[in-house]
Enzyme design. Structure first.
Site, mmCIF file in Angstrom:
data_model
loop_
_atom_site.group_PDB
_atom_site.id
_atom_site.type_symbol
_atom_site.label_atom_id
_atom_site.label_comp_id
_atom_site.label_asym_id
_atom_site.label_seq_id
_atom_site.Cartn_x
_atom_site.Cartn_y
_atom_site.Cartn_z
ATOM 1 N N HIS A 123 -3.603 40.403 -30.104
ATOM 2 C CA HIS A 123 -3.006 39.225 -29.464
ATOM 3 C C HIS A 123 -2.099 39.516 -28.280
ATOM 4 O O HIS A 123 -1.381 38.609 -27.835
ATOM 5 C CB HIS A 123 -2.245 38.375 -30.481
ATOM 6 N N GLU A 157 -7.976 41.513 -32.182
ATOM 7 C CA GLU A 157 -8.190 40.124 -31.797
ATOM 8 C C GLU A 157 -7.484 39.885 -30.473
ATOM 9 O O GLU A 157 -6.334 40.311 -30.284
ATOM 10 C CB GLU A 157 -7.646 39.157 -32.854
#
Length: 723
Positions: A600, A621
């Protein structure tokens, strides 16, 4: 202040106003003899004449020659038998709190008692009375704390003659005070007492994802019939040199049944650990349904192990462990199994990686997506606390291994070095950067007990071979833009079991290993980072430009979750709130990572500038929250790669990598590629996967300009090699 010594005569009185209980007086000073109950004429006794920590204290028929019925009423307020103190389990202060025998510490209030002129034995910490449970008059009746009621089962008289014990009880360097958030269990303790403590901690921590409570629940060598359900910020560990020294006949498990919608979703089962235990699970199956920052180390499961609970789980790490039966990955999205042994493996989804693991499935990526590497080229296991055969606490530092396969303990005791606990400074509540650094400067290692420690300056590790070991996911928070920790360019530092949580003023970096320009060769004795985690936001609105920067050569990273929060407490996350550019920046050469999770960040999430880097398992991610494409541009390029190898690098290798997008704030956002590397013969990425989670957003290419996009129409792409 030292309490005034009084005459050893019942009826002598000194009001102890600090207790806040009217009429409580000190009626003894240094008397040794029996403590006799007014309800049955029986004696306070230690079961089986035990001197072990946690030994049961009960009532028994009085015998003049029994050492376990001789109690010294010391002038410092302690009540001692055979050199150990009458103590309240875990410092409890409620009605029903259990008492037991424990190593004496002069500063522990739960070990202080006052015998009143009326015959009540009152605990200093609680103001409550020593009470015979249920008014039981039989041999073996148990003791507890209870509100003082003046009843016969709370009345005590002494027999014996005055003695002169020490006025203070010196701390035992081989049996340290680990603070109130560490519970140490002994096999002589009742199973119900242990189970109650396990349940108490779990019930507090089961949903406490962003709280400040931290716990370590430690089992001395022996056998236990308990069930340990492990919640947030909880470490459950054995204190044996090998896992088989501590046997749990039950389960040590993580479940997802706390999830509000009942889907058994384990994708937020973070920040917990199980270590150093042999588990014989009821029914033959245990479960460790977790995602990031939930290591499973030095475990021996005498049965099978499930890695999911029916709903999704999103990443995990298992090392130096043996699973006799089958590991069932179920809905686990990705997983690293390193230097372990298993009967067999079942299941696959996107990215299952095995390094030096016997019983692992053969290489078959992408169908099924198994990446299997025969050995770890260089590795040292995480240091850990244990109790030796003489009952003394030590920290074991496992030896460096090369081309390693299997566990360290398959053939008996592992190779390595034991450090006496006296060589450690035990960091506890109230410690600051100044007190910690003073201990380091004095040549001490650090054992950081569970808690959240705010730092006004960096913890500076300058001495070669220093060990910094956290218990219960101990957490460092830098205040006012400070760096949390710096490590000098020296040999053999071990940092393990810590969470670095960014403060609300931006830090340039949370942890830096080696100063800029470091160039020393540490190949014979590298620094190792084990279970070292980083968090930007979630608990507080943290900010840091870089989470971890490695400038030294030859560093080994062994399980790191480097996370910019996508959820958390209100006001702690969002594109302009918990800002962070890069998770990991590697400038050193010959750096190796096993189990690297980076998520992130707002620019390149991992930047690798050093030569000869190696990564075994990478999970990523992309940031969920770019508000629009314009806010997420690298010059003219859409978005930033998850893993960037500098154009100047000529040698770099990585195995088993996954990168996922979930642009849920603006589903039209595009990232040009997951992996961006120079196209040179010495650079090779093996077994990659990209996923558009639920079709929320697009990753256009896997590596450089290679392979198909993932988006709402095509959500998963596999690629076996690149660039």
């Amino acid at each position: 202040m030292r309490r005034r010594k009084l005459l050893a005569v019942l009826g002598s009185a000194l009001t102890v106003g600090a207790l806040g209980v009217a009429g409580i007086t000190d009626a003894f000073a240094a008397t040794t003899g029996s403590l006799i109950s007014a309800s049955n004429g029986k004696c306070l006794d230690v079961a089986n004449n035990s001197t072990a920590d946690g030994a049961v204290v009960h009532m028994w028929t009085c015998y003049d020659s029994v050492a376990s019925q001789k109690w010294t009423l010391a002038d410092n307020g302690s009540v001692q038998s055979q050199g150990k103190c009458l103590d309240v389990v875990n410092g409890g202060t409620s009605d029903g709190a259990v008492v037991h025998l424990w190593t004496c510490y002069d500063s522990v209030a739960s070990q202080k008692w006052t015998l009143t002129a009326a015959g009540d034995l009152v605990n200093t910490a609680s103001g409550k009375c020593l009470d015979i449970k249920d008014n039981n008059t039989a041999d073996g009746a148990r003791l507890q704390l209870w509100s003082c009621a003046g009843s016969p089962n709370q009345k005590w008289t002494t027999s014996g003659t005055p003695t002169t014990p020490p006025s203070t009880v010196p701390p035992n360097p081989s049996n340290p005070d680990l603070g109130p958030n560490v519970s140490v269990f002994d096999p002589s303790m009742p199973a119900s007492t242990i189970q109650n403590r396990l349940n108490q901690v779990f019930n507090q921590q089961v949903t406490n994802q962003f709280g400040n409570a931290r716990y370590a629940l430690l089992f001395k060598p022996g056998s236990y019939n308990v069930d340990a359900n492990v919640g947030f910020f909880t470490q459950v560990a054995g204190l044996g040199l090998t896992p088989d020294a501590v046997t749990v006949n039950g389960r040590v498990h993580a479940e997802a049944d706390w999830w509000p919608d009942g889907t058994q979703n384990a994708t937020q089962n973070f920040w917990r650990s199980a270590e150093g235990l042999s588990v014989t699970p009821a029914g033959g199956l245990d479960r460790w349904a977790v995602s990031q920052a939930a290591p499973y180390r030095r475990m021996h499961v005498r049965g099978s192990l499930a890695l999911s609970d029916g709903g999704w789980s999103s990443g995990g790490f298992l090392a130096d462990s043996r699973i006799d039966g089958q590991i069932q990955s179920g809905t686990q999205q990705q997983w690293l199994t390193r230097n372990s042994a298993m009967g067999s493996w079942s299941g696959s989804n996107w990215n299952q990686v095995f390094v030096g693991a016997s019983g692992a499935p053969a290489q078959s990526f992408p169908s099924p997506p198994y990446t299997t590497v025969g050995a770890a080229p260089v590795i040292a296991e995480k240091p850990y606390l244990y109790v030796d055969g003489a009952g003394a606490y030590q920290v074991f530092v496992p030896a460096l291994r090369r081309n390693a396969a299997g566990t360290t303990w398959a053939n008996g005791n592992p190779a390595g070095t034991s450090l006496p606990i006296g060589t450690f400074y035990v960091v506890k509540a109230g410690d600051t950067a100044a007190t910690i650094n003073a201990a380091l400067a004095a040549g001490k290692n650090l054992l950081v007990t569970p808690g959240v420690y705010h730092l006004s300056a960096p913890v500076t590790v300058n001495r070669a071979n220093t060990v910094v070991l956290g218990l219960g996911l101990a957490t460092f928070v830098p205040d006012n833009g400070a760096v949390a920790m710096t490590v000098a360019d020296v040999d053999g530092v071990r940092v393990a079991g810590l969470l670095f949580d960014a403060g609300t003023t931006n830090s340039p970096v949370l942890m830096e290993v080696g100063p800029n320009g470091s160039a020393a060769d540490h190949s014979a004795n590298p620094t190792v980072l084990s279970d070292v985690f980083f968090r930007i936001g979630g608990s507080i609105a943290g900010r840091a430009s870089v989470s971890l920067r490695i400038n030294s050569d030859d560093v080994i990273g062994d399980h790191a979750w480097i996370w910019r929060a996508d959820h958390g407490n209100d006001g702690t996350y969002g594109w302009t709130i918990n800002t962070a550019a890069n998770g990991l920046v590697v400038n050193g050469d010959d750096v190796t990572f096993y189990g690297l999770f980076v998520e992130h960040y707002q620019q390149y999430q991992t930047v690798w500038n050093g030569e000869n880097g190696r990564t075994y398992f990478y999970q990523n991610e992309m940031p969920y929250d770019p508000p629009n494409q314009a806010a997420y541009m690298n010059g003219s390029t859409q978005g930033w790669a998850a893993y960037k190898v500098a154009d100047s690098v000529t040698n770099h290798q990585a195995w088993g990598l996954g990168s996922y997008c979930y642009f849920n704030v603006n589903r039209s956002v595009v990232n040009a590629r997951a992996f961006e590397v120079p196209a040179k013969p010495g650079i090779r990425f093996t077994d990659m996967v990209t996923v558009s989670l639920g079709g929320a957003g697009t990753i256009s290419r896997v590596i450089n300009n290679k392979a198909d996009a993932v988006n709402s129409g095509h959500q998963v792409t596999y690629l076996t090699s690149g660039p």
